[in-house]
Design an enzyme around this catalytic site. Structure first.
Site, short mmCIF file in Angstrom:
data_model
loop_
_atom_site.label_atom_id
_atom_site.label_comp_id
_atom_site.label_asym_id
_atom_site.label_seq_id
_atom_site.Cartn_x
_atom_site.Cartn_y
_atom_site.Cartn_z
N GLY A 147 36.01 36.96 129.74
CA GLY A 147 35.55 35.85 128.93
C GLY A 147 34.68 34.83 129.65
O GLY A 147 33.92 35.17 130.56
N SER A 148 34.84 33.58 129.24
CA SER A 148 33.98 32.51 129.76
C SER A 148 34.76 31.22 129.91
O SER A 148 35.89 31.09 129.41
CB SER A 148 32.79 32.29 128.82
OG SER A 148 33.25 31.90 127.53
N ASP A 183 32.08 37.71 126.51
CA ASP A 183 31.30 36.65 127.15
C ASP A 183 30.97 36.92 128.61
O ASP A 183 30.01 36.38 129.15
CB ASP A 183 32.07 35.32 127.08
CG ASP A 183 32.10 34.73 125.68
OD1 ASP A 183 31.58 35.37 124.75
OD2 ASP A 183 32.65 33.63 125.51
N GLU A 229 30.02 21.35 115.15
CA GLU A 229 31.22 21.56 114.32
C GLU A 229 32.22 20.44 114.53
O GLU A 229 32.82 19.94 113.57
CB GLU A 229 31.83 22.91 114.65
CG GLU A 229 30.98 24.08 114.16
CD GLU A 229 31.60 25.43 114.40
OE1 GLU A 229 31.05 26.44 113.91
OE2 GLU A 229 32.67 25.50 115.06
N HIS A 281 25.97 39.19 89.95
CA HIS A 281 25.52 37.91 89.39
C HIS A 281 26.67 37.25 88.63
O HIS A 281 27.39 37.91 87.89
CB HIS A 281 24.36 38.16 88.42
CG HIS A 281 23.88 36.91 87.75
ND1 HIS A 281 23.06 36.00 88.38
CD2 HIS A 281 24.13 36.40 86.50
CE1 HIS A 281 22.81 35.00 87.54
NE2 HIS A 281 23.44 35.22 86.40
N LYS A 327 37.95 26.28 112.78
CA LYS A 327 37.76 26.57 111.35
C LYS A 327 38.87 25.95 110.51
O LYS A 327 38.64 25.53 109.37
CB LYS A 327 37.68 28.08 111.10
CG LYS A 327 36.56 28.78 111.85
CD LYS A 327 35.24 28.13 111.62
CE LYS A 327 34.30 28.07 112.77
NZ LYS A 327 34.68 27.89 114.10
N GLY A 371 29.55 21.43 119.54
CA GLY A 371 29.29 20.01 119.36
C GLY A 371 29.07 19.64 117.90
O GLY A 371 29.60 18.63 117.41
N GLY A 416 44.47 36.66 122.69
CA GLY A 416 43.51 36.14 121.71
C GLY A 416 42.36 35.40 122.35
O GLY A 416 41.32 35.18 121.74
#
Length: 454
Positions: free
Chosen positions: A140-141, A306, A187, A439, A48, A185, A36
């Site tokens: 990744g990073s 990344d 969040e 709507h 989140k 930062g 992951g």
């Protein structure tokens, strides 16, 4: 012997393994840590979970605006962290199960590129060697650690934290200093302010949010300031010592006290020590250079996520993984980087896709723009008492194609995809006007703003 070997089990890596296996390829993904990657374990998903708890708490504490009164609303930080772990474990277990079901191999070891043989690329991992016809590098990073005096020592003692540690804190710090006003930062500033911290964000630029539209940046800053977040802009951190963060602003040295410091000035591709030199993969300033088909300079070797440094977002990694696998299968495909949406999951949310006015003009494009309050959406007005969100659309003044959409306001993250499709398909304003939106929904604000473009 495999068809595809994948270094890294983050969003690009595990999705590439899934797509390859679904297409009949024999694939293996090497992951030395948790499947992951950073997104699922230390970034997108856990943050989140925290932010949703903060939103519920905010709504409970301020429910009187909607006729709902809750006495003594309380955010239980320890429970929030516990629930976050449960969500992450559920999702990582799901990925493992899906890879197993599809027949893709998950090798829990660090993979190192050893070179090439007549059969293909050779990867060493866990004392064994694996050979594959194609290679996807998706390592990744890692967090950028700048040369700030005392920073490394502070990281070792736990006074300074990266995105990994901030999501594991058992206690809410009384005073939290955040170095960097980018997505992470902002969040974390939102969550920990709601949880009770006195939060100060120190940003070197004169605005927050990085490359977001400047009007959006100003609006978000005002919203976060209303809940108690303090911003020190045009400020460069020079030293961390004891319980103090020293910074330079307007040529003068100042300092603030903190119980914890979050380092969030960005991330850099992880390319060191994985054996790129053994097959001659070209890098520039630490990132693997790829084309729009995710190909490296080495035939049969691709890079996604990344590690190529183009658009360091999980959903970009997903798309790049699919593009790489499609091209491996002989299905020509490419990534449209101008149609990648981006979101900041603060309260209110920020969502954008495509070019800003500034970016479009920098490319020499003549543009027209429209800005409209979110309150032109009946549902937004009904569910956001006192909300001051807005949308900005940017279009080609000559061809009439939609070039960009930028929003600040809750629900933005859920319908920015509609604008993304419009940008990717180069839809003209005249054609977008014919689309029927349900709507009442907040998404109708796109339609309302389209008719403001003249």
């Amino acid at each position: 012997m495999y068809d595809l070997l994948i270094l890294g089990g983050g969003p690009a890596g595990y999705l590439a393994a899934e797509r390859a296996a679904q297409s009949g390829l024999k694939a293996a993904v090497f992951e030395k840590s948790n499947i992951g990657g950073v997104c699922l374990n230390e970034g997108c998903i856990p943050s989140k979970a925290l932010l949703y708890s903060a939103k519920i708490y905010h709504n409970a504490a301020h429910g009187e605006k909607y006729g709902v009164k809750v006495e003594n609303a309380f955010l239980d930080h320890k429970y929030v962290i516990s629930r976050k772990k449960k969500v992450v474990e559920m999702l990582t277990s799901g990925i493992r199960a899906k890879l197993k079901k599809l027949g893709a191999s998950l090798i829990s070891a660090e993979g190192i590129i050893k070179g090439r043989s007549l059969e293909g690329f050779v990867i060493a991992a866990g004392g064994k060697e694996y050979v594959g016809k194609f290679l996807l590098i998706a390592t990744g990073s890692v967090s950028v650690i700048p040369p700030i005096e005392g920073l490394k020592e502070s990281l070792n003692t736990g006074f300074a934290l990266t995105n990994r540690e901030i999501l594991e804190l058992k206690q809410v710090p009384g005073e939290l200093a955040i170095i960097g006003g980018g997505v992470i930062g902002l969040e974390m500033a939102n969550y920990y302010c709601a949880a009770g911290s006195k939060v100060t964000v120190i940003e070197m630029l004169d605005h927050i949010g990085g490359n977001v539209d400047r009007d959006i940046s100003k609006s978000l800053q005002l919203s976060l300031e209303k809940i108690g977040v303090k911003f020190l802009l045009s400020s460069k951190v020079t030293k961390i010592s004891g319980r103090q963060v020293t910074f330079e602003k307007n040529g003068k040295e100042q300092a603030i006290k903190a119980d914890k410091v979050l380092l969030s000035i960005g991330r850099k591709p992880f390319t060191e020590g994985i054996g790129l030199e053994n097959i001659g993969v070209y890098t520039e300033r630490g990132r693997i250079i790829t084309d729009e088909m995710c190909r490296t300079n080495v035939a049969g070797a691709y890079a996604a996520g990344d590690v190529n440094g183009v658009s360091m977002l999980a959903h970009t990694a997903y798309r790049e993984a699919e593009v790489a696998v499609n091209n491996i299968l002989g299905k020509k495909d490419y990534v449209d980087y101008d149609a990648i949406p981006a979101v900041i999951y603060t309260n209110p949310e920020v969502a954008s896709v495509g070019l800003t006015e500034e970016a479009a003009r920098a490319r020499g494009i003549s543009v027209k723009a429209a800005k409209l309050s979110m309150n032109y959406s009946g549902r937004y007005a009904a569910e956001n008492e006192g909300g001051d969100g807005f949308i900005k659309l940017v279009a080609d003044a000559e061809g009439g194609a939609l070039l960009g959409c930028h929003m600040v306001g809750n629900y933005s993250s859920e319908f920015i995809v509609a604008a993304s499709m419009m940008v990717q398909m180069r839809m003209r304003i005249a054609d977008i006007k014919k689309i029927v939106f349900p709507h009442p929904t907040v998404s109708e604000i796109i339609r309302e703003a389209i008719f403001e473009l003249q």
